[in-house]
Design an enzyme around this catalytic site. Structure first.
Site, PDB file in Angstrom:
ATOM      1  N   LYS A 171     -13.163 -32.478 -14.548  1.00 32.16           N
ATOM      2  CA  LYS A 171     -12.348 -33.480 -15.210  1.00 32.16           C
ATOM      3  C   LYS A 171     -12.419 -33.331 -16.713  1.00 32.16           C
ATOM      4  O   LYS A 171     -11.626 -33.882 -17.452  1.00 32.16           O
ATOM      5  CB  LYS A 171     -12.857 -34.877 -14.843  1.00 32.16           C
ATOM      6  CG  LYS A 171     -12.972 -35.151 -13.369  1.00 32.16           C
ATOM      7  CD  LYS A 171     -13.648 -36.530 -13.166  1.00 32.16           C
ATOM      8  CE  LYS A 171     -13.974 -36.749 -11.728  1.00 32.16           C
ATOM      9  NZ  LYS A 171     -14.785 -37.979 -11.529  1.00 32.16           N
ATOM     10  N   GLY A 172     -13.409 -32.558 -17.186  1.00 32.29           N
ATOM     11  CA  GLY A 172     -13.730 -32.535 -18.612  1.00 32.29           C
ATOM     12  C   GLY A 172     -12.615 -32.063 -19.532  1.00 32.29           C
ATOM     13  O   GLY A 172     -12.619 -32.372 -20.720  1.00 32.29           O
ATOM     14  N   GLU A 184     -10.729 -24.942 -20.370  1.00 28.23           N
ATOM     15  CA  GLU A 184     -12.051 -25.477 -20.007  1.00 28.23           C
ATOM     16  C   GLU A 184     -12.606 -26.299 -21.170  1.00 28.23           C
ATOM     17  O   GLU A 184     -12.328 -26.009 -22.335  1.00 28.23           O
ATOM     18  CB  GLU A 184     -12.969 -24.293 -19.650  1.00 28.23           C
ATOM     19  CG  GLU A 184     -14.407 -24.620 -19.352  1.00 28.23           C
ATOM     20  CD  GLU A 184     -14.642 -25.518 -18.142  1.00 28.23           C
ATOM     21  OE1 GLU A 184     -13.974 -26.568 -18.050  1.00 28.23           O
ATOM     22  OE2 GLU A 184     -15.512 -25.197 -17.318  1.00 28.23           O
ATOM     23  N   ASP A 185     -13.418 -27.298 -20.853  1.00 29.46           N
ATOM     24  CA  ASP A 185     -13.962 -28.152 -21.918  1.00 29.46           C
ATOM     25  C   ASP A 185     -15.057 -27.445 -22.713  1.00 29.46           C
ATOM     26  O   ASP A 185     -15.058 -27.461 -23.938  1.00 29.46           O
ATOM     27  CB  ASP A 185     -14.468 -29.496 -21.351  1.00 29.46           C
ATOM     28  CG  ASP A 185     -15.445 -29.352 -20.188  1.00 29.46           C
ATOM     29  OD1 ASP A 185     -15.739 -28.214 -19.749  1.00 29.46           O
ATOM     30  OD2 ASP A 185     -15.925 -30.394 -19.701  1.00 29.46           O
ATOM     31  N   ASP A 207     -21.186 -23.206 -21.368  1.00 28.01           N
ATOM     32  CA  ASP A 207     -22.609 -23.418 -21.612  1.00 28.01           C
ATOM     33  C   ASP A 207     -23.350 -22.190 -21.086  1.00 28.01           C
ATOM     34  O   ASP A 207     -23.449 -21.183 -21.771  1.00 28.01           O
ATOM     35  CB  ASP A 207     -22.989 -24.732 -20.905  1.00 28.01           C
ATOM     36  CG  ASP A 207     -24.411 -25.163 -21.146  1.00 28.01           C
ATOM     37  OD1 ASP A 207     -24.997 -24.772 -22.154  1.00 28.01           O
ATOM     38  OD2 ASP A 207     -24.946 -25.924 -20.308  1.00 28.01           O
ATOM     39  N   PHE A 242     -26.585 -31.538 -26.190  1.00 25.85           N
ATOM     40  CA  PHE A 242     -25.744 -32.105 -25.144  1.00 25.85           C
ATOM     41  C   PHE A 242     -24.734 -33.051 -25.800  1.00 25.85           C
ATOM     42  O   PHE A 242     -25.118 -34.017 -26.451  1.00 25.85           O
ATOM     43  CB  PHE A 242     -26.562 -32.838 -24.085  1.00 25.85           C
ATOM     44  CG  PHE A 242     -25.753 -33.060 -22.840  1.00 25.85           C
ATOM     45  CD1 PHE A 242     -25.678 -32.085 -21.870  1.00 25.85           C
ATOM     46  CD2 PHE A 242     -25.022 -34.231 -22.674  1.00 25.85           C
ATOM     47  CE1 PHE A 242     -24.893 -32.268 -20.737  1.00 25.85           C
ATOM     48  CE2 PHE A 242     -24.228 -34.414 -21.546  1.00 25.85           C
ATOM     49  CZ  PHE A 242     -24.176 -33.436 -20.574  1.00 25.85           C
ATOM     50  N   VAL A 243     -23.460 -32.729 -25.642  1.00 25.52           N
ATOM     51  CA  VAL A 243     -22.419 -33.506 -26.323  1.00 25.52           C
ATOM     52  C   VAL A 243     -21.547 -34.263 -25.326  1.00 25.52           C
ATOM     53  O   VAL A 243     -21.410 -33.856 -24.167  1.00 25.52           O
ATOM     54  CB  VAL A 243     -21.537 -32.594 -27.212  1.00 25.52           C
ATOM     55  CG1 VAL A 243     -22.327 -32.054 -28.387  1.00 25.52           C
ATOM     56  CG2 VAL A 243     -20.908 -31.463 -26.414  1.00 25.52           C
ATOM     57  N   ASP A 280     -18.479 -35.602 -20.412  1.00 30.38           N
ATOM     58  CA  ASP A 280     -19.205 -36.772 -19.897  1.00 30.38           C
ATOM     59  C   ASP A 280     -20.704 -36.525 -19.818  1.00 30.38           C
ATOM     60  O   ASP A 280     -21.181 -35.387 -19.896  1.00 30.38           O
ATOM     61  CB  ASP A 280     -18.716 -37.092 -18.485  1.00 30.38           C
ATOM     62  CG  ASP A 280     -19.235 -36.072 -17.456  1.00 30.38           C
ATOM     63  OD1 ASP A 280     -19.069 -34.855 -17.695  1.00 30.38           O
ATOM     64  OD2 ASP A 280     -19.837 -36.483 -16.453  1.00 30.38           O
ATOM     65  N   ARG A 322     -16.321 -40.166 -21.518  1.00 28.86           N
ATOM     66  CA  ARG A 322     -15.176 -39.251 -21.637  1.00 28.86           C
ATOM     67  C   ARG A 322     -14.121 -39.784 -22.600  1.00 28.86           C
ATOM     68  O   ARG A 322     -13.358 -39.027 -23.186  1.00 28.86           O
ATOM     69  CB  ARG A 322     -14.504 -39.043 -20.269  1.00 28.86           C
ATOM     70  CG  ARG A 322     -15.364 -38.307 -19.247  1.00 28.86           C
ATOM     71  CD  ARG A 322     -14.495 -37.887 -18.063  1.00 28.86           C
ATOM     72  NE  ARG A 322     -15.259 -37.534 -16.894  1.00 28.86           N
ATOM     73  CZ  ARG A 322     -15.798 -36.329 -16.665  1.00 28.86           C
ATOM     74  NH1 ARG A 322     -15.679 -35.384 -17.577  1.00 28.86           N
ATOM     75  NH2 ARG A 322     -16.464 -36.088 -15.561  1.00 28.86           N
TER      76      ARG A 322
HETATM   77  P1  IMP Z   1     -21.704 -23.707 -17.457  1.00 31.14           P
HETATM   78  O1  IMP Z   1     -21.407 -23.289 -16.058  1.00 31.14           O
HETATM   79  O2  IMP Z   1     -23.177 -23.861 -17.697  1.00 31.14           O
HETATM   80  O3  IMP Z   1     -21.036 -22.857 -18.513  1.00 31.14           O
HETATM   81  O4  IMP Z   1     -21.199 -25.194 -17.589  1.00 31.14           O
HETATM   82  C1  IMP Z   1     -19.929 -25.557 -17.865  1.00 31.14           C
HETATM   83  C2  IMP Z   1     -19.732 -27.010 -17.486  1.00 31.14           C
HETATM   84  O5  IMP Z   1     -20.899 -27.791 -17.719  1.00 31.14           O
HETATM   85  C3  IMP Z   1     -18.670 -27.622 -18.356  1.00 31.14           C
HETATM   86  O6  IMP Z   1     -17.418 -27.493 -17.760  1.00 31.14           O
HETATM   87  C4  IMP Z   1     -19.114 -29.061 -18.489  1.00 31.14           C
HETATM   88  O7  IMP Z   1     -18.551 -29.834 -17.466  1.00 31.14           O
HETATM   89  C5  IMP Z   1     -20.597 -29.035 -18.315  1.00 31.14           C
HETATM   90  N1  IMP Z   1     -21.341 -29.094 -19.606  1.00 31.14           N
HETATM   91  C6  IMP Z   1     -22.031 -28.116 -20.209  1.00 31.14           C
HETATM   92  N2  IMP Z   1     -22.556 -28.515 -21.383  1.00 31.14           N
HETATM   93  C7  IMP Z   1     -22.174 -29.801 -21.523  1.00 31.14           C
HETATM   94  C8  IMP Z   1     -22.380 -30.782 -22.574  1.00 31.14           C
HETATM   95  O8  IMP Z   1     -23.015 -30.560 -23.626  1.00 31.14           O
HETATM   96  N3  IMP Z   1     -21.818 -32.002 -22.363  1.00 31.14           N
HETATM   97  C9  IMP Z   1     -21.095 -32.303 -21.244  1.00 31.14           C
HETATM   98  N4  IMP Z   1     -20.866 -31.412 -20.261  1.00 31.14           N
HETATM   99  C10 IMP Z   1     -21.402 -30.175 -20.401  1.00 31.14           C
HETATM  100 MG    MG Z   2     -16.441 -29.123 -16.746  1.00 29.52          MG
END
Ligand code: IMP
Ligand code: MG
Length: 183
Positions: A49-50, A104-105, A108, A157-158, A164, A170
């Protein structure tokens, strides 16, 4: 016109990106994407949803014919990536032969997008690229190449602007750093 100052949420220690900074950057991204895909039809794939807020602002900056589709993936519980990605909602339309831009939001660890890109590649799109609003390069566990990135941010963490923490925050119009949980 000067924007009124938005009061910070009490659980946010500081704003990392203001509404003005976000708007300005999305204008630039929209112009760049419109140039790069000129003469083509773009399919934006919004990762729920991000990314809903980012996607809805970004698409209004595009001067191209574009369609939108949605996917929902799950790999997170609270603040930690579980590393196991599940498709909770799949595309409604075919990806075959289309110019796909995944919206994508935040990137990470890269695990979510790395899984998603492999998955979408098997559907034979004409092209497949990523547009991520935020990127935390320090946190990468697997390499992911995003053609478009809004902002690179430090390992914090943002929340806000679609992002969210356990489904909250959000709706904040800025991106803020969440305070550590109170003891
Ligand atoms: P990844 O698979 O670790 O790259 O994670 C990506 C997903 O983790 C994103 O689509 C977000 O939904 C969530 N995410 C990662 N870091 C944050 C953050 O700092 N705040 C909120 N959601 C995050
Ligand atoms: Mg996400």
């Amino acid at each position: 016109m000067k924007q009124p100052t938005v009061a910070l949420h009490p659980n946010v220690s500081r704003a990392l990106l203001t509404e003005d900074q976000i708007r300005e950057r999305i204008r630039e991204l929209g112009a760049q994407i419109s140039r790069d895909y000129a003469g083509r039809n773009l399919t934006l794939v919004c990762i729920l949803k991000g990314s809903v807020i980012f996607m809805s602002d970004l698409m209004r900056e595009l001067t191209l014919p574009c369609t939108v589709d949605f996917m929902r993936l799950s790999s997170y519980a609270g603040k930690e990536s579980t590393g196991v990605v599940r498709v909770m909602l799949d595309l409604g339309e075919t990806a075959e032969g289309r110019d796909i831009l995944v919206v994508e939001d935040i990137i990470d660890t890269g695990l979510t997008l790395s899984y998603l890109m492999q998955n979408l590649k098997t559907r034979n799109p004409r092209s497949l690229e990523i547009c991520a609003f935020l990127d935390k390069p320090e946190c990468r566990k697997v390499q992911v190449r995003a053609k478009y990135v809004g902002f690179q941010i430090p390992n914090e963490f943002v929340v806000g602007y679609g992002l969210d923490y356990n489904e909250e925050y959000r709706n904040l119009p800025y991106v803020g750093i969440l305070k550590p949980p109170q003891a």
